[in-house]
Design a protein around this motif. Structure first.
Motif, PDB file in Angstrom:
ATOM      1  N   HIS A  66       8.712  13.312  -1.349  1.00 30.14           N
ATOM      2  CA  HIS A  66       7.420  12.811  -0.897  1.00 30.14           C
ATOM      3  C   HIS A  66       7.555  11.630   0.053  1.00 30.14           C
ATOM      4  CE1 HIS A  66       5.752  14.858  -4.513  1.00 30.14           C
ATOM      5  NE2 HIS A  66       4.634  14.895  -3.808  1.00 30.14           N
ATOM      6  N   HIS A  67       8.543  10.786  -0.183  1.00 30.87           N
ATOM      7  CA  HIS A  67       8.607   9.474   0.456  1.00 30.87           C
ATOM      8  C   HIS A  67      10.043   9.171   0.833  1.00 30.87           C
ATOM      9  CE1 HIS A  67       8.170   5.100   0.922  1.00 30.87           C
ATOM     10  NE2 HIS A  67       6.851   5.307   1.013  1.00 30.87           N
ATOM     11  N   ALA A  68      10.207   8.418   1.939  1.00 30.65           N
ATOM     12  CA  ALA A  68      11.550   8.101   2.424  1.00 30.65           C
ATOM     13  C   ALA A  68      12.376   7.320   1.404  1.00 30.65           C
ATOM     14  CB  ALA A  68      11.455   7.328   3.739  1.00 30.65           C
ATOM     15  N   PHE A 106      -1.805   6.277  -2.688  1.00 30.76           N
ATOM     16  CA  PHE A 106      -1.393   6.338  -4.084  1.00 30.76           C
ATOM     17  C   PHE A 106      -0.753   5.013  -4.484  1.00 30.76           C
ATOM     18  CE2 PHE A 106      -1.573  10.904  -3.254  1.00 30.76           C
ATOM     19  CZ  PHE A 106      -2.084  11.399  -4.454  1.00 30.76           C
ATOM     20  N   GLU A 107      -1.140   4.488  -5.627  1.00 25.35           N
ATOM     21  CA  GLU A 107      -0.502   3.286  -6.146  1.00 25.35           C
ATOM     22  C   GLU A 107       0.963   3.597  -6.445  1.00 25.35           C
ATOM     23  OE1 GLU A 107      -1.522  -0.090  -9.483  1.00 25.35           O
ATOM     24  OE2 GLU A 107      -1.678   2.022 -10.061  1.00 25.35           O
ATOM     25  N   PHE A 109       0.019   0.104  -2.579  1.00 29.90           N
ATOM     26  CA  PHE A 109      -0.098   1.552  -2.429  1.00 29.90           C
ATOM     27  C   PHE A 109       0.964   2.070  -1.455  1.00 29.90           C
ATOM     28  CE2 PHE A 109      -4.440   3.198  -3.897  1.00 29.90           C
ATOM     29  CZ  PHE A 109      -4.505   2.280  -4.935  1.00 29.90           C
ATOM     30  N   LEU A 110       1.475   3.258  -1.760  1.00 33.62           N
ATOM     31  CA  LEU A 110       2.310   3.980  -0.804  1.00 33.62           C
ATOM     32  C   LEU A 110       1.434   4.466   0.345  1.00 33.62           C
ATOM     33  CD1 LEU A 110       4.309   6.201  -3.307  1.00 33.62           C
ATOM     34  CD2 LEU A 110       5.110   4.077  -2.235  1.00 33.62           C
ATOM     35  N   LYS A 111       1.980   4.412   1.549  1.00 35.98           N
ATOM     36  CA  LYS A 111       1.275   4.962   2.700  1.00 35.98           C
ATOM     37  C   LYS A 111       1.893   6.318   3.013  1.00 35.98           C
ATOM     38  CE  LYS A 111      -0.359   3.935   7.372  1.00 35.98           C
ATOM     39  NZ  LYS A 111      -0.289   3.006   8.530  1.00 35.98           N
TER      40      LYS A 111
END
Length: 295
Positions: free
Chosen positions: A228-230, A22-23, A54-56
């Motif tokens: 979703h993300h750290a 995802f961007e 992009f997010l990994k």
């Protein structure tokens, strides 16, 4: 394969995919590119692909074994599912079931499936395609769904103006399980057994749940998409584009972080990059993630 010891139990990460997907500036409306330099030491490359912006994000399940039960938490996107709205997820062919088998478990050995919410990337392996029909993958399992989420999406999906919802996943990955009589709908807070408790955490979806785990004094929180993300540990005010109720999502996110920082519960997300789970510490009026010297 990542295995986490939790009291008398174990949680094994079952990967479906792990890639830049995802961007960042589209995923987080409040994205600030300066955050990359502030957190570069841990952010790149496990959590952010700088070349693409992009997010990994990982997409995985947690296979929890405790008290003689085998429990699968969140079931990713699934194979053969038509998802033209997300090209990376369209008609996927992954080795998810092979990875489950490598962890020592066949589908028929799963006792319980728990979905933190009913979005497309958390329900996909609930079913698989057999002879042109979507059938429950885990035939001997009890599937735990939030009643609030189910009722919400059932109403939307039944409305010709809005259905099919969630990219079609409600119809091919949720309804077949309900029709097979395998579901347990939970309303509000619910103590499932001595180790597992469900708490409402609305915001990302109306019926998102947090799954609290406790064994021999060790605690964990399976949070689904509450985070979703750290980076959201540092920025709990950041909502994703997919959060239905921004105010509620921020409230539930902060509550989850307070829960983990306050009692030592390990945060067990479904999308964080390596090392995939962490503890949470207070820092001033905010939070920082901690895992084995990383972050």
């Amino acid at each position: 394969m990542v295995e986490v010891r939790l009291g008398a139990g174990t949680a094994v990460r079952i990967e479906e995919s792990y890639e830049p997907n995802f961007e960042a500036r589209s995923f987080f409306p409040d994205w600030d590119a300066a955050v990359v330099d502030r957190h570069r030491d841990w952010l790149v490359p496990a959590h952010y692909d700088e070349a693409s912006g992009f997010l990994k994000l990982s997409i995985h399940s947690w296979l929890l074994k405790i008290g003689g039960k085998t429990i699968l938490i969140d079931t990713c996107v699934g194979n053969h599912k038509p998802r033209p709205h997300r090209p990376k997820w369209h008609l996927m062919e992954t080795k998810y079931l092979e990875r489950l088998k490598a962890a020592g478990v066949e589908p028929d050995q799963i006792d319980m499936v728990m979905c933190t919410h009913l979005h497309v990337d958390h329900v996909g392996w609930n079913t698989r395609l057999e002879n042109g029909k979507w059938v429950p993958t885990f035939r001997n399992a009890e599937y735990v769904f939030s009643r609030a989420d189910y009722d919400h999406y059932l109403k939307l999906d039944s409305d010709p103006a809005s259905g099919p919802v969630n990219g079609g996943s409600f119809r091919d990955s949720v309804l077949p399980v309900v029709e097979a009589g395998l579901t347990r709908m939970v309303d509000g807070a619910a103590q499932l057994d001595e180790h597992l408790k469900v708490e409402p955490a609305p915001g990302h979806t109306p019926g998102t749940i947090a799954i609290q785990f406790d064994s021999r004094g060790e605690k964990a929180l399976f949070c689904g998409d509450i985070l979703h993300h750290a980076l959201q540990v540092y920025h709990p005010e950041w909502n994703s584009f997919a959060c239905a109720d921004g105010v509620g999502a921020r409230k539930s996110r902060r509550a989850a972080l307070e829960h983990c920082a306050g009692n030592g519960a390990r945060l067990m997300p479904c999308h964080f990059g390596a090392p995939f789970s962490c503890h949470i510490d207070h820092k001033g009026d905010g939070f920082v993630p901690r895992f084995g010297g990383q972050f």
